[in-house]
Design an enzyme around this catalytic site. Structure first.
Site, short mmCIF file in Angstrom:
data_model
loop_
_atom_site.label_atom_id
_atom_site.label_comp_id
_atom_site.label_asym_id
_atom_site.label_seq_id
_atom_site.Cartn_x
_atom_site.Cartn_y
_atom_site.Cartn_z
N GLU A 1 -9.09 4.07 1.94
CA GLU A 1 -7.90 4.05 1.08
C GLU A 1 -6.75 4.92 1.60
O GLU A 1 -5.67 4.93 1.04
CB GLU A 1 -8.30 4.41 -0.35
CG GLU A 1 -9.17 3.29 -0.93
CD GLU A 1 -9.76 3.61 -2.29
OE1 GLU A 1 -9.18 4.44 -3.01
OE2 GLU A 1 -10.79 3.00 -2.63
N GLY A 2 -6.97 5.63 2.68
CA GLY A 2 -5.88 6.42 3.27
C GLY A 2 -5.17 5.63 4.36
O GLY A 2 -5.53 4.48 4.65
N LEU B 1 -2.18 -1.54 2.41
CA LEU B 1 -3.01 -2.28 1.45
C LEU B 1 -3.48 -1.33 0.36
O LEU B 1 -3.84 -0.18 0.63
CB LEU B 1 -4.19 -2.91 2.19
CG LEU B 1 -3.78 -4.00 3.18
CD1 LEU B 1 -4.91 -4.33 4.14
CD2 LEU B 1 -3.30 -5.26 2.46
N HIS C 1 -5.56 0.95 16.00
CA HIS C 1 -4.42 1.88 16.00
C HIS C 1 -4.15 2.35 17.43
O HIS C 1 -5.08 2.73 18.14
CB HIS C 1 -4.74 3.08 15.09
CG HIS C 1 -3.58 4.01 15.00
ND1 HIS C 1 -2.47 3.74 14.23
CD2 HIS C 1 -3.32 5.18 15.63
CE1 HIS C 1 -1.59 4.70 14.38
NE2 HIS C 1 -2.08 5.60 15.22
#
Ligand code: GRF
Length: 203
Positions: A145-146, A96, A112
């Site tokens: 954002e990573g 994303l 995860h």
């Protein structure tokens, strides 16, 4: 009774985590209702699971869009009709963009199948096994954002046994996921998480 906060759940595949979240919600262990399930892949089992549970579902195939921007604009358009408290990534296989992530500040949660920051990416279980790790686990985290780098909400570990195959390890990791994902979402929707830089305090 006041209305429960809503979740939008993004999926791409089997949807076993979606199932765990739906079950927790139905059992009253998760004080949230699932407003919409969106898949970027047609015909996946996750969509069937949502249908069986009478939960609104939608397929937005990423391949139908010329670029990430237009795909995400379609996603945002649908998600925002629900005004969710949280956007849950339950096996969603598209990266994303920062634009999407900034649209839902501190509202996007991912699971995860490894103990981050170890083994990020698509194959966390296989990577841990191939690396020879003795312990692996599951991480639920806010999305930043990573890739798989956001602040960690909950983690649980499990030992990797000497003779474990990938299939066996995958099964044990999934069982852990199905326990801690609904629990982490419950903490979020009940306002018990406070993000402080990289640390997430549980109030
Ligand atoms: C899970 O292992 C999750 O950790 C990863 O994708 C897988 C999704 O499985 N992000 P499912 O579709 O929930 O069964």
């Amino acid at each position: 009774m006041s209305e429960l906060p809503k979740l939008v759940i993004l999926v791409s595949g089997s949807g076993s985590n979606l199932q765990a979240i739906m079950d927790a919600s139905a059992a009253g262990d998760l004080e949230a209702s699932i407003g919409l399930v969106i898949s970027n892949r047609p015909g996946v089992k996750a969509l069937q699971r949502a249908e069986q549970a009478h939960i609104p579902q939608l397929c937005i195939p990423h391949q139908d869009y010329p670029d990430r921007e237009s795909f995400e604009a379609a996603l945002i358009g649908s998600i925002d009709t629900i005004q969710p408290k949280a956007v849950i990534l339950a096996g969603f296989d598209r990266l994303l963009s920062p634009t999407f992530i900034r649209h839902y500040p501190q509202q996007i949660i991912n699971i995860h199948p490894a103990l981050l920051p170890a083994f990020p990416g698509m194959h966390g279980v296989k990577q841990a096994l191939d690396y020879g790790a003795k312990v692996t686990g599951v991480t639920v985290h806010f999305v930043d954002e990573g890739m798989d780098t956001g602040p960690i909400i909950l983690q649980t570990s499990l030992p990797i046994e000497e003779q474990a195959t990938e299939a066996q390890l995958l099964e044990r990791v999934h069982a852990l996921e199905h326990r801690i994902f609904p629990a982490a979402i419950q903490l979020m929707v009940t306002g018990r998480l406070q993000i402080d830089g990289r640390r997430v305090h549980i109030l």
